[in-house]
Design a protein around this motif. Structure first.
Motif, PDB file in Angstrom:
ATOM      1  N   PRO A 199      87.087  -0.960 108.002  1.00 13.19           N
ATOM      2  CA  PRO A 199      87.378   0.243 108.784  1.00 13.19           C
ATOM      3  C   PRO A 199      86.169   1.119 109.023  1.00 13.19           C
ATOM      4  CG  PRO A 199      88.100   0.545 106.523  1.00 13.19           C
ATOM      5  CD  PRO A 199      87.577  -0.867 106.614  1.00 13.19           C
ATOM      6  N   THR A 200      85.035   0.754 108.470  1.00 10.37           N
ATOM      7  CA  THR A 200      83.854   1.597 108.606  1.00 10.37           C
ATOM      8  C   THR A 200      83.316   1.527 110.022  1.00 10.37           C
ATOM      9  OG1 THR A 200      83.340   1.095 106.304  1.00 10.37           O
ATOM     10  CG2 THR A 200      81.617   2.145 107.600  1.00 10.37           C
ATOM     11  N   GLU A 201      83.005   2.669 110.578  1.00 13.50           N
ATOM     12  CA  GLU A 201      82.475   2.749 111.932  1.00 13.50           C
ATOM     13  C   GLU A 201      80.955   2.791 111.887  1.00 13.50           C
ATOM     14  OE1 GLU A 201      84.191   5.830 114.276  1.00 13.50           O
ATOM     15  OE2 GLU A 201      86.189   5.552 113.459  1.00 13.50           O
ATOM     16  N   GLY A 202      80.349   2.262 112.970  1.00 12.25           N
ATOM     17  CA  GLY A 202      78.901   2.255 113.056  1.00 12.25           C
ATOM     18  C   GLY A 202      78.309   0.900 112.737  1.00 12.25           C
ATOM     19  N   VAL A 203      76.994   0.841 112.660  1.00 11.23           N
ATOM     20  CA  VAL A 203      76.244  -0.380 112.395  1.00 11.23           C
ATOM     21  C   VAL A 203      75.712  -0.333 110.969  1.00 11.23           C
ATOM     22  CG1 VAL A 203      74.296  -1.796 113.107  1.00 11.23           C
ATOM     23  CG2 VAL A 203      75.603  -0.520 114.823  1.00 11.23           C
ATOM     24  N   ASP A 204      75.934  -1.418 110.236  1.00  7.82           N
ATOM     25  CA  ASP A 204      75.481  -1.496 108.851  1.00  7.82           C
ATOM     26  C   ASP A 204      73.977  -1.760 108.823  1.00  7.82           C
ATOM     27  OD1 ASP A 204      75.200  -1.701 106.161  1.00  7.82           O
ATOM     28  OD2 ASP A 204      76.440  -3.493 105.912  1.00  7.82           O
ATOM     29  N   CYS A 205      73.204  -0.780 108.407  1.00  7.45           N
ATOM     30  CA  CYS A 205      71.748  -0.903 108.304  1.00  7.45           C
ATOM     31  C   CYS A 205      71.280  -1.098 106.872  1.00  7.45           C
ATOM     32  CB  CYS A 205      71.073   0.333 108.901  1.00  7.45           C
ATOM     33  SG  CYS A 205      71.400   0.561 110.667  1.00  7.45           S
ATOM     34  N   GLY A 206      72.219  -1.299 105.955  1.00  6.42           N
ATOM     35  CA  GLY A 206      71.840  -1.512 104.562  1.00  6.42           C
ATOM     36  C   GLY A 206      71.487  -0.242 103.819  1.00  6.42           C
ATOM     37  N   ASP A 304      63.529  13.004  99.896  1.00  2.00           N
ATOM     38  CA  ASP A 304      63.403  11.796 100.721  1.00  2.00           C
ATOM     39  C   ASP A 304      64.743  11.510 101.391  1.00  2.00           C
ATOM     40  OD1 ASP A 304      62.427   9.559 101.901  1.00  2.00           O
ATOM     41  OD2 ASP A 304      62.270   8.352 100.084  1.00  2.00           O
ATOM     42  N   PRO A 305      64.820  11.500 102.716  1.00  3.92           N
ATOM     43  CA  PRO A 305      66.108  11.219 103.373  1.00  3.92           C
ATOM     44  C   PRO A 305      66.518   9.757 103.185  1.00  3.92           C
ATOM     45  CG  PRO A 305      64.379  11.439 105.003  1.00  3.92           C
ATOM     46  CD  PRO A 305      63.764  11.819 103.694  1.00  3.92           C
ATOM     47  N   ILE A 306      67.826   9.547 102.991  1.00  3.89           N
ATOM     48  CA  ILE A 306      68.377   8.198 102.818  1.00  3.89           C
ATOM     49  C   ILE A 306      68.980   7.693 104.126  1.00  3.89           C
ATOM     50  CG2 ILE A 306      70.115   6.827 101.605  1.00  3.89           C
ATOM     51  CD1 ILE A 306      69.773   8.682  99.212  1.00  3.89           C
ATOM     52  N   GLY A 307      69.817   8.496 104.761  1.00  7.33           N
ATOM     53  CA  GLY A 307      70.444   8.097 106.011  1.00  7.33           C
ATOM     54  C   GLY A 307      71.258   9.234 106.590  1.00  7.33           C
ATOM     55  N   GLU A 308      71.706   9.054 107.820  1.00  4.86           N
ATOM     56  CA  GLU A 308      72.429  10.109 108.517  1.00  4.86           C
ATOM     57  C   GLU A 308      73.510   9.503 109.403  1.00  4.86           C
ATOM     58  OE1 GLU A 308      69.430  12.041 110.801  1.00  4.86           O
ATOM     59  OE2 GLU A 308      69.266  10.405 112.270  1.00  4.86           O
ATOM     60  N   THR A 309      74.427  10.374 109.870  1.00  3.59           N
ATOM     61  CA  THR A 309      75.466   9.961 110.799  1.00  3.59           C
ATOM     62  C   THR A 309      75.870  11.138 111.669  1.00  3.59           C
ATOM     63  OG1 THR A 309      77.660   8.959 111.009  1.00  3.59           O
ATOM     64  CG2 THR A 309      77.324  10.449 109.163  1.00  3.59           C
ATOM     65  N   LEU A 328      75.599   4.766 107.281  1.00  8.53           N
ATOM     66  CA  LEU A 328      74.431   5.627 107.431  1.00  8.53           C
ATOM     67  C   LEU A 328      73.374   4.927 108.270  1.00  8.53           C
ATOM     68  CD1 LEU A 328      74.136   7.043 103.789  1.00  8.53           C
ATOM     69  CD2 LEU A 328      75.155   8.143 105.789  1.00  8.53           C
ATOM     70  N   GLN A 329      72.763   5.690 109.187  1.00  4.70           N
ATOM     71  CA  GLN A 329      71.711   5.184 110.054  1.00  4.70           C
ATOM     72  C   GLN A 329      70.368   5.766 109.623  1.00  4.70           C
ATOM     73  OE1 GLN A 329      72.707   2.855 112.290  1.00  4.70           O
ATOM     74  NE2 GLN A 329      74.768   3.206 111.468  1.00  4.70           N
ATOM     75  N   PRO A 330      69.257   5.082 109.953  1.00  5.25           N
ATOM     76  CA  PRO A 330      67.941   5.645 109.600  1.00  5.25           C
ATOM     77  C   PRO A 330      67.745   7.024 110.236  1.00  5.25           C
ATOM     78  CG  PRO A 330      67.746   3.352 110.260  1.00  5.25           C
ATOM     79  CD  PRO A 330      69.149   3.753 110.577  1.00  5.25           C
ATOM     80  N   CYS A 331      67.120   7.900 109.503  1.00 11.61           N
ATOM     81  CA  CYS A 331      66.895   9.261 109.977  1.00 11.61           C
ATOM     82  C   CYS A 331      65.820   9.266 111.060  1.00 11.61           C
ATOM     83  CB  CYS A 331      66.482  10.171 108.816  1.00 11.61           C
ATOM     84  SG  CYS A 331      67.752  10.309 107.543  1.00 11.61           S
ATOM     85  N   LYS A 332      66.150   9.830 112.210  1.00 10.43           N
ATOM     86  CA  LYS A 332      65.228   9.818 113.342  1.00 10.43           C
ATOM     87  C   LYS A 332      64.120  10.838 113.186  1.00 10.43           C
ATOM     88  CE  LYS A 332      68.904   8.336 116.489  1.00 10.43           C
ATOM     89  NZ  LYS A 332      69.699   8.667 117.711  1.00 10.43           N
ATOM     90  N   ASP A 333      64.403  11.958 112.546  1.00 10.48           N
ATOM     91  CA  ASP A 333      63.402  13.020 112.465  1.00 10.48           C
ATOM     92  C   ASP A 333      62.211  12.622 111.615  1.00 10.48           C
ATOM     93  OD1 ASP A 333      65.062  14.490 114.026  1.00 10.48           O
ATOM     94  OD2 ASP A 333      65.929  15.652 112.369  1.00 10.48           O
ATOM     95  N   SER A 334      62.468  11.823 110.567  1.00 12.75           N
ATOM     96  CA  SER A 334      61.387  11.471 109.657  1.00 12.75           C
ATOM     97  C   SER A 334      60.707  10.160 110.010  1.00 12.75           C
ATOM     98  CB  SER A 334      61.931  11.363 108.223  1.00 12.75           C
ATOM     99  OG  SER A 334      62.904  10.340 108.150  1.00 12.75           O
ATOM    100  N   ARG A 335      61.143   9.455 111.033  1.00 12.03           N
ATOM    101  CA  ARG A 335      60.591   8.148 111.366  1.00 12.03           C
ATOM    102  C   ARG A 335      59.250   8.319 112.076  1.00 12.03           C
ATOM    103  NH1 ARG A 335      62.662   3.155 111.386  1.00 12.03           N
ATOM    104  NH2 ARG A 335      61.710   1.567 112.697  1.00 12.03           N
ATOM    105  N   GLY A 336      58.199   7.740 111.479  1.00 12.60           N
ATOM    106  CA  GLY A 336      56.874   7.774 112.087  1.00 12.60           C
ATOM    107  C   GLY A 336      56.224   9.142 112.083  1.00 12.60           C
ATOM    108  N   LYS A 337      56.690  10.031 111.239  1.00 16.90           N
ATOM    109  CA  LYS A 337      56.130  11.389 111.224  1.00 16.90           C
ATOM    110  C   LYS A 337      54.726  11.408 110.640  1.00 16.90           C
ATOM    111  CE  LYS A 337      57.849  14.137 108.236  1.00 16.90           C
ATOM    112  NZ  LYS A 337      58.779  15.061 107.521  1.00 16.90           N
ATOM    113  N   LEU A 338      54.481  10.525 109.647  1.00 18.10           N
ATOM    114  CA  LEU A 338      53.177  10.481 108.996  1.00 18.10           C
ATOM    115  C   LEU A 338      52.326   9.305 109.455  1.00 18.10           C
ATOM    116  CD1 LEU A 338      54.336  11.350 105.364  1.00 18.10           C
ATOM    117  CD2 LEU A 338      53.465  12.907 107.105  1.00 18.10           C
ATOM    118  N   GLY A 339      52.908   8.385 110.203  1.00 18.95           N
ATOM    119  CA  GLY A 339      52.166   7.225 110.648  1.00 18.95           C
ATOM    120  C   GLY A 339      52.710   5.938 110.036  1.00 18.95           C
ATOM    121  N   GLU A 340      52.135   4.817 110.429  1.00 13.80           N
ATOM    122  CA  GLU A 340      52.563   3.511 109.940  1.00 13.80           C
ATOM    123  C   GLU A 340      51.352   2.697 109.497  1.00 13.80           C
ATOM    124  OE1 GLU A 340      55.629   1.429 112.271  1.00 13.80           O
ATOM    125  OE2 GLU A 340      55.626   3.172 113.607  1.00 13.80           O
TER     126      GLU A 340
END
Length: 474
Positions: A199-206, A304-309, A328-340
């Motif tokens: 019944p869980t909605e969304g995409v499982d990103c682990g 440290d953010p874990i995930g968001e919805t 939970l989906q990866p947090c968009k605000d913290s993605r690539g903020k410091l570089g890769e």
């Protein structure tokens, strides 16, 4: 008084006389038996000959019949041998032939005959006709008499008749009885029960999932949010656990945020906390989006953010008070903020040697006043919280996208590869002040989901270079 030797001689004489008498009697009986058998056989032979003579006299044809037979045979144009009807030799030969035929084909006696009804075996024509569904025996005889040229046609007719017979049998009451019997004899087919859909909605990103409930009071214009629990959260701490809490926003408003309590060292926390949004008309709530973010609390560094919805309220029927699960989906605000940072790993189990190649970095955060940085990479080998060996790359001046392609070797025994962790830190070099940290990555079997996957790929592919991009974290 008779002497003893005289009585002995008399006894021997008596035995001899008895033996001779018994032998003569046996010979006489044998001769009598032979004579009786000979008389019986002679009598039977005489009766047989007399019976044969009577049959010959009874069925011997007259001269007129013989002449007619000779005339018909002479008039037959298909005959290969001609003969004269009035010849005495012909009559004698014809009589002999007829007598021989009469001896071979005698008329049966008129004694009453007892008939026995015997069931035909499976090899007889009648049984074969029944198995093929053929009711007319003449049909089978015509098939046997058919030549090779008609074999294919007859086979097709047989198949058609067999099909017709089978259809008749299937349409009969007997078929229904057979089907019912087979149904009783066969084991019931047990249908495999499929598991209920998730019944869980969304995409499982682990990253785990979050359970909440919503309800709305139309009289008081109050929206009630209940944060129930979360499961299978990823570990953000070095100890393999996290300290999660939930941040709540009613977007687009980002000023007023609500927070749950922190659950220490728990990847499956239960909060059961309620939050009220008062004075919101229903039509206004339909324009809002509920935002929930699960965060790992750190005492000495940035959380440290874990995930968001995201939950748009116009897609929810608030009158039903729904209870829902969300991935939970990866947090968009913290993605690539410091570089890769691009790293390549290779491990040789035989010699216990780990090779780390620092390839390049991109979109690094600027640390200098000029809007650039002087980055270099520092690597620490750690067992638990203890740092044992340090390596570092060269410094790339005034760039946010440095290229290194430098390799470093660490000696790690195979039995300790699961305990080891490589801390990779990107630093900004300063000549005057203290060097600043731009971001870091922890590589190990107990790191974050992306980092641990890279580490496990390295272990499962020995002596191969495995490269992967990593997001820098505070």
């Amino acid at each position: 008084m008779i002497p003893k030797h005289t009585s002995g001689t008399m006894d021997d004489t008596m035995q001899i006389v008895l033996a001779v008498v018994s032998s003569v009697a046996s010979v006489f009986i044998l001769l009598l038996a032979v004579f009786v058998c000979a008389c019986c056989w002679q009598k039977k032979r005489g009766s047989d000959e007399e019976h044969v003579d009577k049959l010959v006299q009874k069925y011997t044809p007259q001269d007129t019949d013989t002449r007619q037979l000779g005339k018909r045979s002479w008039e037959d144009k298909d005959s290969t041998v001609g003969f004269q009807s009035g010849s005495p030799m012909l009559r004698r030969k014809t009589i002999n032939i007829i007598n021989g035929l009469l001896d071979r084909f005698e008329r049966p006696s008129r004694n009453p005959v007892v008939a026995e009804h015997v069931q035909p075996s499976s090899s007889t024509h009648s049984a074969l006709n029944d198995s093929l569904g053929m009711r007319n025996p003449a049909t089978y005889q015509s098939i046997n008499s058919a030549g090779p040229q008609n074999h294919r046609t007859l086979s097709q007719s047989n198949s058609q008749k067999s099909t017709t017979s089978t259809d008749e049998e299937n349409g009969s009451v007997w078929k229904g009885m057979k089907n019912f019997a087979n149904m009783l004899m066969e084991d019931p087919v047990v249908e495999e029960e499929l598991p209920p859909p998730d019944p869980t909605e969304g995409v499982d990103c682990g990253l785990g999932k979050l359970q909440i409930s919503l309800s709305y009071d139309f009289q008081t214009l109050t929206l009630t949010l209940k944060v129930l629990q979360a499961t299978n959260l990823i570990a953000k701490d070095f100890s393999g656990t996290s300290d999660p809490y939930v941040k709540i926003l009613l977007l687009p408003d980002k000023k007023h945020k609500l927070l749950t309590k922190v659950k220490k060292r728990n990847l499956n926390p239960r909060w059961n906390e309620c939050f009220l949004f008062e004075g919101w008309p229903h039509n206004k709530l339909l324009e809002k989006t509920l935002y929930l973010q699960v965060i790992d609390y750190d005492r000495f560094s940035r959380d440290d953010p874990i995930g968001e919805t995201y939950i748009p309220l116009n897609e929810i029927d608030l009158s039903q008070s729904p209870v829902m699960w969300r991935f939970l989906q990866p947090c968009k605000d913290s993605r690539g903020k410091l570089g890769e940072l691009l790293l390549s790993l290779s491990y040789q189990p035989a010699v216990g040697r780990l090779t780390v190649i620092v390839m390049k970095a991109k979109d690094l955060k600027a640390k200098d006043i000029t809007g650039a940085s002087d980055p270099y990479v520092k690597l620490w080998l750690m067992y638990g919280n203890a740092k044992t060996e340090k390596k570092k790359t060269s410094i790339k001046m005034r760039t946010l996208n440095p290229v290194y392609n430098e390799s470093f070797i660490f000696e790690i025994p195979w039995e300790r590869i699961r305990e080891a962790t490589i801390e990779v830190t990107v630093m900004d070099f300063d000549k005057v002040g203290r060097n600043e940290m731009i971001g870091k990555v922890m590589l190990g079997s107990k790191s974050g989901p992306l980092e641990s996957r890279h580490w496990n790929d390295m272990i499962t592919k020995p002596r191969q270079q495995v490269a992967q991009w990593h997001l820098l974290k505070d």
